[in-house]
Design a protein around this motif. Sequence first.
Motif: not given
Length: 472
Positions: A292-294, A328-329, A399-401, A403-408
């Motif tokens: 996500v940072e890249l 966001v968190q 890049i929404d932290p 977003d399930p794409a980044w957490t699942a």
Amino acid sequence: MTLRLYDTATRSVREFVPREAGKVAVYLCGLTLQAPPHIGHLRSGVNYDILRRWLTAEGYQVTFVRNLTDIDDKILVKAQEQGRPFWSIAYANEQILADAYRQLNVLPPTYEPRATGHIPEMHELIGKLIADGHAYPALDGSGDVYFDVMSWPEYGSLSNQSPDDMQSAGDAPDRGKRDPRDFALWKGAKPDEPADAYWPSPWGRGRPGWHIECSAMCWRYLGAEFDIHGGGLDLTFPHHENELAQSRSAGLPFARYWVHHGLLSIGGAKMGKSLGNTLDLAYVRSLGVRPVELRYYYAAAHYRSRIDYSEEALREAATAYRRIEGFVQRAAERVGPGLLGELPAAFVEAMDDDLNTSAALAVLHEVVRDGNTALTGGDDVTVRTALAATRAMLDILGIDPLDPAWTAGGQADDLRDVVDSLVALALEQRAQARARKDWAAADAVRDQLKQAGVVVEDTPQGPRWTIGEQKI
């Protein structure tokens, strides 16, 4: 303001007007699968993913085609070097590419055709070009078929150069050509090439040239005319110039806009396998930089600009993203994740201005600063509004932290569960030290965690931790 895009063909920023109201058809030249992708290749996927997301946000129904070149001179060379079938090399690299795109939250294309699956369409186009006097079979018995460059008066218009200044196409020996600048549409089978790298054709056994592949696949999936043709700046010539010439010569109006992204270099040189200067996604992750940072690193530069890679710049981008992520968190813990809000007008204006993501991120950081101020001041109404706007902007950039794409689905760090347990144990030891008022021991735990890249923040709800610096 409506969307404006830089069109390489006219060398100007033009208002985007789709061929059909409410619909957009996009073709992106994908990778040639002779080797695994490096981070220069992956920039292309992220750049056009942002374009696609923005078109969707503006209400368009987007058909997005990204091809795969799985038969090519470079792939055949690798097959001979490795003693493997060419198709096994292509397929293995296709899987690596697909995994990298998943890690970077690049949406899957509407269609992802392989060149080898569209030989009949290529034959049809080549046959039409021969019949119309724009192509010819070689007279040397090679089985090659060439496009007659000088039969198309506008050749060179896309790349803004004159045929008089061009050198040999270099994709086949000149002996079979009428003109050294002519390029191959079909390549006859050669004794020194893999025995399985051919298909029957009206001109003899062989395989397609590189350029005819994309013209055929554009035609098959998007029709005679479509809206946007994308690719790297290095493809403008000869690849896209040749696509344009052969497609128009065959009577296809072809692309209305040509959108090219800048390259990613390292030490001032283009990143490439032949130069031995490539870095892949696994290397970036080994630096402690998440996918996500890249992706943020790519988005921070305008898509048409060149990025000269440096580890320092990559880490700076990672730190900048972690500041956004931290807000966001913290905001979500305070007021709940909520729904995506309305996009700020300045963000919309930046994105409509040839996808000016660098200006759009400046708007994003301003909203985050206001949100952090509201968090400190206990203004939950403003926090909620800032969070909704921030997440809406982050969603456009992918890049929404939250977003399930980044957490699942395997996107979270491979060792997240282990890290969670170890940090929880350390925080428990710190809590016990604080309970007995052993401040030195408590500070020692915090400092050791910080050295390991874990930042601890004491909140009314208890300690929370993040990887890296999160505060603005």
